[in-house]
Design a protein around this motif. Structure first.
Motif, PDB file in Angstrom:
ATOM      1  N   VAL B  53      -4.138 -47.209  -7.578  1.00  0.00           N
ATOM      2  CA  VAL B  53      -3.416 -48.483  -7.646  1.00  0.00           C
ATOM      3  C   VAL B  53      -1.934 -48.187  -7.765  1.00  0.00           C
ATOM      4  O   VAL B  53      -1.477 -47.694  -8.790  1.00  0.00           O
ATOM      5  N   ARG B  54      -1.202 -48.461  -6.700  1.00  0.00           N
ATOM      6  CA  ARG B  54       0.198 -48.070  -6.678  1.00  0.00           C
ATOM      7  C   ARG B  54       1.063 -49.208  -6.175  1.00  0.00           C
ATOM      8  O   ARG B  54       0.582 -50.128  -5.518  1.00  0.00           O
ATOM      9  N   SER B  55       2.310 -49.101  -6.486  1.00  0.00           N
ATOM     10  CA  SER B  55       3.244 -50.078  -5.930  1.00  0.00           C
ATOM     11  C   SER B  55       4.427 -49.345  -5.299  1.00  0.00           C
ATOM     12  O   SER B  55       5.499 -49.880  -5.161  1.00  0.00           O
ATOM     13  N   ASP B  56       4.194 -48.085  -4.922  1.00  0.00           N
ATOM     14  CA  ASP B  56       5.277 -47.277  -4.348  1.00  0.00           C
ATOM     15  C   ASP B  56       5.221 -47.295  -2.820  1.00  0.00           C
ATOM     16  O   ASP B  56       4.578 -48.150  -2.228  1.00  0.00           O
ATOM     17  N   ALA B  57       5.872 -46.304  -2.240  1.00  0.00           N
ATOM     18  CA  ALA B  57       5.994 -46.285  -0.776  1.00  0.00           C
ATOM     19  C   ALA B  57       4.656 -46.078  -0.075  1.00  0.00           C
ATOM     20  O   ALA B  57       4.573 -46.191   1.147  1.00  0.00           O
ATOM     21  N   THR B  58       3.602 -45.773  -0.820  1.00  0.00           N
ATOM     22  CA  THR B  58       2.306 -45.647  -0.165  1.00  0.00           C
ATOM     23  C   THR B  58       1.772 -47.021   0.224  1.00  0.00           C
ATOM     24  O   THR B  58       0.802 -47.115   0.941  1.00  0.00           O
ATOM     25  N   ARG B  59       2.400 -48.060  -0.281  1.00  0.00           N
ATOM     26  CA  ARG B  59       1.937 -49.423   0.015  1.00  0.00           C
ATOM     27  C   ARG B  59       2.859 -50.097   1.035  1.00  0.00           C
ATOM     28  O   ARG B  59       4.047 -49.797   1.120  1.00  0.00           O
ATOM     29  N   VAL B  60       2.288 -51.025   1.757  1.00  0.00           N
ATOM     30  CA  VAL B  60       3.120 -51.916   2.559  1.00  0.00           C
ATOM     31  C   VAL B  60       3.626 -52.969   1.588  1.00  0.00           C
ATOM     32  O   VAL B  60       2.838 -53.688   0.977  1.00  0.00           O
ATOM     33  N   LEU B  61       4.943 -53.055   1.411  1.00  0.00           N
ATOM     34  CA  LEU B  61       5.472 -53.924   0.357  1.00  0.00           C
ATOM     35  C   LEU B  61       6.108 -55.194   0.904  1.00  0.00           C
ATOM     36  O   LEU B  61       6.325 -56.148   0.164  1.00  0.00           O
ATOM     37  N   GLN B  62       6.432 -55.195   2.185  1.00  0.00           N
ATOM     38  CA  GLN B  62       6.975 -56.431   2.763  1.00  0.00           C
ATOM     39  C   GLN B  62       6.618 -56.476   4.241  1.00  0.00           C
ATOM     40  O   GLN B  62       6.315 -55.451   4.843  1.00  0.00           O
ATOM     41  N   PRO B  63       6.644 -57.691   4.828  1.00  0.00           N
ATOM     42  CA  PRO B  63       6.332 -57.771   6.262  1.00  0.00           C
ATOM     43  C   PRO B  63       7.354 -56.972   7.055  1.00  0.00           C
ATOM     44  O   PRO B  63       8.521 -56.880   6.675  1.00  0.00           O
ATOM     45  N   GLU B  64       6.869 -56.396   8.142  1.00  0.00           N
ATOM     46  CA  GLU B  64       7.758 -55.660   9.040  1.00  0.00           C
ATOM     47  C   GLU B  64       7.435 -56.086  10.454  1.00  0.00           C
ATOM     48  O   GLU B  64       6.271 -56.362  10.763  1.00  0.00           O
ATOM     49  N   LEU B  65       8.427 -56.088  11.306  1.00  0.00           N
ATOM     50  CA  LEU B  65       8.137 -56.438  12.695  1.00  0.00           C
ATOM     51  C   LEU B  65       9.104 -55.731  13.632  1.00  0.00           C
ATOM     52  O   LEU B  65      10.148 -55.227  13.224  1.00  0.00           O
ATOM     53  N   ARG B  66       8.709 -55.708  14.876  1.00  0.00           N
ATOM     54  CA  ARG B  66       9.604 -55.192  15.923  1.00  0.00           C
ATOM     55  C   ARG B  66       9.439 -56.087  17.135  1.00  0.00           C
ATOM     56  O   ARG B  66       8.339 -56.576  17.414  1.00  0.00           O
TER      57      ARG B  66
END
Lengths: 808, 904
Positions: B53-66
């Protein structure tokens, strides 16, 4: 006879070392005269830096005082500078008019420090760093003055700077190069060095050139650099290199070119005149380090002693900086270049940097900073030009890591204390060896073996002893070529020992050693087995076999294997066996849980993995004769099927083989002996690569000798063709007996034949019928007296004791 | 500290867990003693859940798009991302029709998530193109149940394990894959020594090694074995003809078929002895209560349906169904595959165990949802879906909570499909997944234990899943994302009002209530259940109709089956071989399976260093004879090739396989491994009925890979951070793998091999990525000609990084040392030397066997050599006393003490 006159100009280290060597080689050849410009006798110039640093005194660095010259009858002229050589009259003249005539002249005029041609270079307080006088001047300056400048960031300059700093002066080093010691270090190492010297309080101005030296009241006051900067200076030490001092030679018309040009025997263009040391240009190089000078001295002395075998071919040099607390070592081509490869280790936190340069799998250069314990080893590898490909990956991590991982990171020999044991066999400590080397002037491994017995038994410490030699002798050590004597215990050859045993009828090893004045009380692992063999082969039944002088295999009558177990090969006459024998072998294999059974190339069965204590049991249960597969003795007689069964067979080769094997079985020999009998020229028994090969032809048998299937295959040579089986036995027996009587121990037949020639053998075996019969008779007599060793040892008694475990 | 009850999110056992947290982050996990599935126990994976259970860079933390593929994704708001997704989906649907889009969801979603996605696809978009990764897992079991018993309902329950007299495990390795159930089997055997355990598995797994009878059949011959066993049942009079006549149909056709399946013929087909077949049939038929447990070994086959049906045939023929201790019980791979089946979120299903090809069923669901009709065109199943994506038939895909770029077979095709797609939306919790790399829109999803809902386990038990901590960053529950998107898509399609009506959900509970309503009068009727009931009475097994007081432990006790005529139906199952058999060019059969301490594509379990200590790298296992024959050396690198792709891996000798077979764990994808992962090799041929691909069998060839230059990089610190940076490095080497080591301190491990040393620029780039480029704190060794460069970084006295290239001998002990903070000064003189043996005082521990108590193989071996048995091992070292997952391995180590054994 009147002695020749040897005159030496110069009283430095190279020259005096030459005299020492001459005195050693030809003590009575010359009447020697030495001229020295300095007021001192011979001192160790390279130790001037520690003197300047206050770590040693002049007394500490004296090598030979005036008494030494007197003891050796050398006329010593101190404080006398030779100014002229009259080569026609062969006389030298000193400044004060002293003259001396010579038959041979040594020029050992050394070098002068180079004084930069700068305005003000003649001011008081501007000096070089060359001799005791300079050191005195520096010490004096340090007591009255504050600011010192050393021009030149080479070895000498840094040592001077360090000494002056330790004497309390404020020292600046002005160096023209991009980094310090650019001839000894690469930039990385030099940066580390500079940092540690700066930590000691030294200041450095790199890539700076001096414009002029400014004086005040006749004494130096400051240094003005080309970039306009001015540095206060009460003392200026110029350490910008040395120039060979060849002025005298030049004035005498001897060819000079940046030094007195010499050939490989250290002779100048005037063959009566030799030159050694820093004044010399040898093959275009003028050396400024002590090790090459000593090598020159050796060669020069050798030539002066009229031996004429030494040649000087140049030196690989190594460098150490004599600044306490700074470990630095470089040798060879440490900066590398085209076609070279670097191995680099760097540990800036630990203050260590090492670079090794390789070319064609050989070490050609090394530059070490911070950890120089392996310097001597690298230098040795470099000088020997040894192929290091196999140890390349370990090379950087030191000698102790090669094949011996997990040791402390030191050169093993250098790291050992004097009390540590080097030779476990003879209980010799490092201190004993070092002492013997120093006291007796030992130079070779054999010398050390003789004096200390170290490395004279099992030999496993040989490498370590060599290391100790190398580290004790420094540049003087070179491994000696193998002597022709039997071993280090004696100067006598194998042939001499055999002759003495025969002529004097010596019957035991102690007798031989005593008679032949062995140097060691008990001989060594190479002479004892040989002597033992010579005794029992020369005087069968009479000479006493000494089991302790036999190799373990012959003592145990089985082959020791890598895991300490033994292999057992019972004899199978001519490769024949039968159901009963096979069944017994199988039973033995079960009973003793034999892990591997293998059919050998010699047509017999080999049982592996037998424990030593089981051997007598195995032999008893096998109830078969010993195959002598472990001995310098008759091994196998390989046979082919022969005329009984083979469609091509012309003779009953199987029976011939059995007869031969039964006839010669139990025969000891200088080395192992293998026979083969083929029934036709198709030669299925491979008789052409045996010590004695017999090939059946329609009209009889051909005998071939001296074949060998070993490391280098040798095809047997034709000896004779005979008619009958009886002749086969007699001729081959006579041949074998001649080999037994005349070959050196550990010679195979082929090696012996190569030495004596087949014609010699033919003369003895073919042409001399009586001789042949006598040889054969002596062989039969010798074999007759031998018992089957296995049978002997299956019954309790002395012979079996070897195998019984000692219970305490 | 707050405690929350939930369910473990790994396998289908559905163990209850109690999660402790400080309200922000999870501090610990322990087994729920009150939960029926596990009674307080957890396996190694479950026991370490809190570390995932993590909240670091191993998680997707915000929507991303291209906006186009040439760009890198950039962060965005939820509005931007979902509006873009809705517009693009709407455009595709308008231009190409509803079947040009697809939804690929997951057996790890909660039932509520599933329900919303299903409604979105079928109700709003109007396509049956919704499928789940359960297709790779349980669809053969689904069809197997439906064709024989009439409905997709596992009839038995976990309690039958304790009541069974014979347990028949086929194509399953519960010792690794369902450890808690295997604990129950071990206990049952302890309490009833007469209990017979039969295991059918080509490999001698830890499960197989524990069996009374192990049938090591040739891969893919299960049907032949089951037919043969039926033959023996009939021959030996063990068939229950009364039951057959009363409750089944179709027996005669099957009987005719199995006539020729004599033990002799089956022995030849299956590669086992006649005696073993007869013994198995006798125990099966005579026990009085035989429970069958089975899993992917039967399902992941081109005859998966037949495998399931043929086994159920045995239960029907012997009347061993609906009784205590008897019946078929498929073990589900995923935690909520069952839930997905219940809500019908697969192309071939509709809510409430309905069938999309049945017009009546479609009408019922349409009415429930308040839409006029449901689409009648068949939807694409997983493999078909990606084939259609590749061909352009499908243009936009929404992938939620699954990782097809790792898990689908024939990765080459899957990746081409993802590259070909016009739009890829990935809704994912973990940032590093292989599929995330292909996303045009990446949406941050909440994951366990950040969201609530329900899950159903293998025995039909529905449990509440509760959130212990809030989701990190902008992450949201999966159903929320789906519903939000539905509103925007509805608007974009001009169906805004319908969307509002279809997706009124504010709470998960509302969705559950809708789902509940859809089961009314169906076999899985749960109209009697509610969140309240589940919370007060605890987890319940369906059916649980309105008015019921308890759930239903066991089905079909009355012999009434949910088919048209209430009879079960024997399936006529002739044996057919696997799709791809070994031949001269591809002479080995590749089997796939699981490791004990990893799960699926490792997006979660791969984050935990200690879960790597049991097996630290993928290795191809082969029989020692096959190694010898090919001149391969244990530990050497081999190139394993199938018709679809290839991989370079170290090889491991393994006597637990037969000659001619190779085994590879299924977990490693391209995130950890150079190439396209294990599934670059596997076959995408599918079962014609269940559409489940044959992940278990592929024909491969193996040859030595000559890659003499080797590299190992080690870095302690936040290993996960370095792992993502190093991702691009993997592709530069023919062999490369990323992994973790250590326990409390994690160490990143990168291993690679190549023909030649790469150029120095590449290596210095690597040094930078690893943060090893601080020359002042580094020890270096360099020998360019030999291609050797070694570098060690020390920070505050401890070794924290190493890059060994060309010579990697010291890697193992350095890695061990770094995991426990080895000081540089202890090993300074040796650290860069080519030493494979650790310097004195620096012992290598070897792999960790007992992960709970951190006991290594070396330590155990030492005790065993000294004569220890299991009890004294447990006494001395405490290994195997916590979760028990390692007990089978400990037993095997004792049994084979001194012998080489590779079982993981």
């Amino acid at each position: 006879m009147q002695k020749l006159k040897l005159v030496m100009v110069g009283n430095g280290m190279a020259g005096v070392r030459t005299l020492e060597e001459v005195l050693k080689l030809a003590p009575d050849l010359y009447e020697i005269t030495v001229f020295g410009a300095e007021p001192y006798a011979n001192y160790n110039r390279i130790m001037l830096s520690p003197v300047l640093a206050g770590e040693q005194t002049i007394q500490d660095i004296m090598l030979n005082d005036v008494d030494w010259y007197a003891e050796h009858g050398i006329q010593l002229h101190l404080n006398k500078k030779v100014v002229k050589i009259d080569r026609k009259a062969r006389v030298v003249f000193a400044e004060d008019g002293t003259e001396a005539s010579y038959d041979r002249l040594i020029l050992a005029t050394g070098s002068n420090p180079f004084i930069l041609p700068l305005p003000g270079n003649d001011l008081a307080g501007v000096i070089g760093f060359r001799d005791i006088h300079d050191v005195d001047a520096m010490v004096a300056a340090s007591q009255n003055h504050k600011h010192a400048v050393v021009i030149g960031g080479g070895l000498l300059g840094l040592e001077a700077a360090n000494g002056l700093k330790l004497r309390g002066m404020d020292v600046t080093v002005v160096h023209i190069g991009e980094w310090l010691l650019e001839r000894q270090l690469d930039k990385t190492a030099a940066d580390l060095l500079q940092k540690s010297l700066e930590d000691k309080g030294l200041k450095f101005l790199l890539q700076k050139q001096t414009e002029q030296i400014i004086g005040k009241d006749g004494r130096v006051a400051a240094l003005c650099l080309k970039d306009g900067h001015e540095i206060p200076a009460d003392l200026v030490v110029m350490a910008v290199g040395i120039r060979p001092n060849s002025a005298l030679a030049e004035s005498a018309g001897i060819h000079c070119n940046r030094g007195i040009v010499v050939n490989d025997t250290m002779q100048t263009y005037d063959p009566r005149i030799y030159a050694v040391g820093e004044c010399v240009n040898h093959r275009g190089i003028a050396y400024g380090l002590v090790a090459p000078l000593f090598e020159m001295a050796k060669v020069c002395a050798n030539h002066l002693a009229e031996m004429g075998i030494g040649r000087y071919v140049g030196s690989v040099t190594s460098t150490k900086l004599k600044v306490t607390g700074i470990d630095l070592f470089s040798a060879g081509n440490f900066s590398g270049g085209e076609n070279t490869e670097d191995i680099v280790f760097s540990d800036p936190m630990g203050g260590v940097y090492k670079k090794l340069v390789l070319q064609d799998n050989k070490l050609v250069g090394a530059c070490l900073y911070g950890d120089t314990v392996d310097g001597a080893w690298y230098f040795q590898l470099l000088r020997e030009g040894r192929d290091v490909e196999g140890i390349r990956d370990q090379l950087m991590f030191g000698q102790s890591r090669v094949g011996d991982v997990g040791h402390q990171g030191h050169n093993k020999a250098a790291a050992m204390t004097d009390e540590m044991e080097v030779c476990g066999c003879n209980g010799v400590c490092k201190g004993d060896i070092v002492k013997a080397i120093k006291l007796n002037g030992l130079f070779t491994l054999d010398d050390v073996k003789k004096h200390t017995k170290a490395a004279s038994s099992c030999g496993s410490c040989t490498g370590l002893v060599e290391q100790i030699l190398a580290s004790t002798l420094g540049g003087d050590y070179s491994p000696a070529p193998a002597a022709k004597s039997m071993c280090g215990c004696t100067d006598h050859t194998h042939e001499e020992a055999r002759a003495v045993i025969r002529e004097q009828k010596l019957l035991s090893i102690p007798d031989v050693m005593q008679f032949m004045q062995w140097r060691t009380p008990n001989g060594c692992a190479s002479c004892r087995p040989a002597l033992n063999y010579y005794l029992i082969s020369t005087w069968p039944r009479e000479a006493k076999d000494d089991p302790q002088s036999r190799f373990i295999n012959e003592r145990a009558h089985a082959n020791i294997q890598k895991d300490g177990t033994y292999s057992v090969v019972p004899r199978m006459w001519g490769g024949l066996t039968n159901a009963a024998d096979l069944r017994r072998i199988a039973d033995v294999a079960d009973k003793y849980a034999v892990p591997m059974i293998r059919v050998t190339g010699g047509q017999r069965i080999d049982l592996f993995g037998i424990k030593k204590e089981d051997l007598p049991g195995v032999w008893a249960d096998l109830d078969m004769p010993s195959g002598h597969a472990y001995g310098k003795a008759l091994r196998t007689v390989k046979t082919c099927v022969g005329s009984e069964f083979c469609r091509f067979g012309t003779q009953n080769s199987t029976q011939m083989g059995i007869d031969l094997e039964k006839a010669f079985y139990k025969m000891w020999a200088p080395h192992k002996v293998k026979l083969a009998v083929s029934g036709c020229p198709r030669n299925c028994a491979e008789a052409a690569i045996k010590d004695v090969g017999v090939i059946g032809v329609d009209s009889g048998w051909e005998i071939y000798v001296g074949g060998n299937g070993g490391i280098k295959t040798e095809v047997a040579e034709f000896l004779v063709k005979v008619k009958s089986a009886e002749d086969v036995l007699e001729y081959s027996g006579a041949f074998l007996q001649l080999y037994r009587e005349e070959a050196r121990y550990l010679d195979r037949t082929v090696h012996w034949l190569q030495r004596v020639g087949l014609d010699y053998v033919k003369k003895k075996v073919l042409e001399d019928e009586a001789g042949r019969k006598a040889l054969y008779a002596r062989l039969m007599f010798a074999i007759q007296s031998e018992n089957d060793p296995w049978k002997e040892r299956t019954v309790a008694g002395e012979a079996r004791r070897e195998f019984e475990a000692l219970t305490v | 500290m707050p405690e929350v009850k939930s369910i473990c999110c790994y396998c289908g056992t559905g163990c209850g867990v109690i999660v402790t947290s400080d309200g922000v982050s999870v501090t610990g996990v322990r087994g729920d003693p009150d939960h029926h599935a596990n009674r307080g126990r957890l396996c190694t994976k479950g026991a370490n859940l809190h570390l995932t259970v993590r909240s670091d860079a191993t998680r997707v933390l915000q929507p991303e798009l291209r906006l186009n593929r040439s760009q890198a994704r950039h962060g965005s708001t939820w509005d931007q991302a979902l509006n873009m997704a809705a517009e693009r989906f709407a455009r595709v649907i308008r231009d190409h029709g509803p079947d040009s889009v697809a939804f690929y969801v997951s057996g790890q979603l909660l039932t509520e998530d599933y329900y919303v996605f299903n409604k979105l696809a079928r109700g709003l978009v109007g396509t049956n193109n919704i499928d789940s990764n359960s297709r790779l897992c349980m669809s053969s079991a689904v069809v197997g149940y439906k064709t024989t018993l009439g409905s997709d309902a596992p009839p038995a329950c976990y309690g039958d394990i304790e009541q069974a007299k014979c347990i028949f495990i086929a194509g399953a390795n519960p010792a690794f894959a369902h450890p808690i159930l295997f604990r129950r089997i071990e206990d049952a055997k302890k309490h009833n020594p007469d209990l017979k355990l039969i295991v059918v598995d080509p490999r001698r797994t830890d499960t197989a090694a524990s069996a009374d009878l192990h049938l090591a059949i040739l891969p893919g011959t299960d049907v032949a074995l089951f037919n043969g066993m039926l033959h023996v049942l009939l021959w030996e009079g063990l068939a229950d003809f009364a039951f057959i006549h009363a409750h089944t149909e179709g027996f005669d056709a099957l009987k005719a078929t199995v006539r020729e399946y004599t033990p002799k013929m089956v022995a030849q087909l299956c590669g086992v002895t006649e005696a073993q077949i007869i013994q198995a049939a006798q125990w099966f038929g005579q026990s009085g209560a035989t429970l069958s447990l089975y899993c992917q070994g039967l399902n992941q086959s081109t005859h998966g349906t037949d495998n399931n049906a043929a086994l159920i045939n045995l239960h029907l023929a012997s009347g061993q169904i609906g009784k205590a201790g008897a019946g078929p019980l498929s073990l589900t791979g995923q935690p909520n595959a069952m839930g997905g089946r219940e809500v019908g979120a697969m192309a071939t299903l509709l809510p409430g165990h309905r069938d999309p090809m049945n017009a009546g069923h479609r009408a019922e669901v349409a009415q429930l949802w308040g839409v006029p009709t449901l689409p009648e065109r068949p939807g694409k199943t997983a493999v078909e879906m990606f084939e259609a994506l590749r061909s352009g038939e499908i243009k936009a895909i929404w992938i939620a909570c699954t990782n097809p770029a790792q898990s689908l077979p024939h990765q080459q095709l899957v990746r081409e499909a993802l590259e070909q797609a016009e739009l890829v939306v990935v809704q994912e919790a973990f940032a590093g997944t292989e599929t995330a790399a292909y996303a045009d829109i990446l949406l941050p999803a909440a994951t366990w234990p950040e969201k609530e809902g329900t899950m159903t386990n293998s025995e039909r038990r529905i449990s509440r899943v509760n959130a212990a901590v809030p989701p990190p960053g902008a992450a949201r529950a999966d159903w929320e994302i789906a519903a939000d998107f539905a509103h925007r898509l509805g608007a974009a399609l001009g169906k805004g009002d319908l969307a509002k009506q279809l997706f009124p959900y504010k709470q998960a509970q509302q969705i559950f209530d809708d789902h509940r309503a859809s089961t009314r009068d169906r076999d899985l009727d749960i109209t009697g259940l509610s969140y309240a009931v589940l919370e007060t009475q605890g987890p319940q097994q369906w059916p649980y109709p309105e008015g019921a007081q308890t759930g239903t432990a066991r089905l079909y006790g009355d012999g009434v089956f949910p088919s048209g005529n209430q009879r079960a139906r024997f399936s006529d199952t002739p044996y057919r071989p696997a799709a791809e058999l070994a031949d001269a060019r591809y002479p080995l059969t590749l089997l796939t399976g699981r490791l004990r301490d990893q799960w699926h594509g490792m997006s979660r379990s791969g984050l935990v260093a200690r879960l790597w200590s049991h097996v630290d790298a993928p290795r191809l296992e082969m029989h020692p004879l096959d190694l010898e024959r090919r001149g391969l050396k244990e530990g050497g690198l081999v190139r394993v090739k199938s018709r679809r792709g290839e991989l370079v891996l170290p090889i491991q000798s393994c006597a637990e396989l037969r000659p001619g077979q190779a085994f590879l764990p299924m977990h490693w994808g391209s995130r950890f491994l150079s190439g396209q992962g294990v599934n670059s090799l596997t076959n995408n041929a599918c079962d014609p009925q269940s559409h489940q691909p044959e992940l278990k069998h592929a024909a491969v060839q193996v040859e030595a890979a000559h890659l003499p230059w080797q590299m190992v990089a080690l870095r302690s610190g936040s290993a996960a951070k370095f792992m993502d940076k190093l991702q691009p490095v993997l592709g530069r080497f023919p062999y490369a793998m990323l992994g973790l080591a250590g326990r409390d301190a994690e160490v990143l491990v990168l291993r690679a091999a190549a023909e030649h040393a790469p150029d120095t620029a590449a290596l210095s780039e690597l040094e930078q990525w690893l943060g090893l480029d601080d020359d002042c704190h580094a020890l270096t060794y360099r020998d360019a000609r030999r291609g050797i460069a070694k570098r060690l970084l020390a920070e505050e006295g401890a070794i924290t990084g190493a890059l060994l290239t060309g010579d990697t001998a010291a890697a193992e002990w350095l890695m061990d040392g770094m995991a426990r903070g080895l000081a540089l000064d202890e090993v300074r003189n040796w650290a860069l030397a080519p030493l494979s043996a650790p310097p004195s005082g620096q012992a290598s521990r070897g792999k960790v066997v007992c992960n709970c108590l951190n006991v290594s193989a070396n330590e155990i071996e030492l005790e065993i050599t000294a004569g220890a048995d299991l009890a004294s091992l447990q006494e001395q070292l405490k290994c195997g006393t916590e979760c028990g997952s390692c007990v089978p391995e400990l037993k095997r180590m004792i049994e084979f003490s001194g012998a080489e054994s590779c079982k993981n």
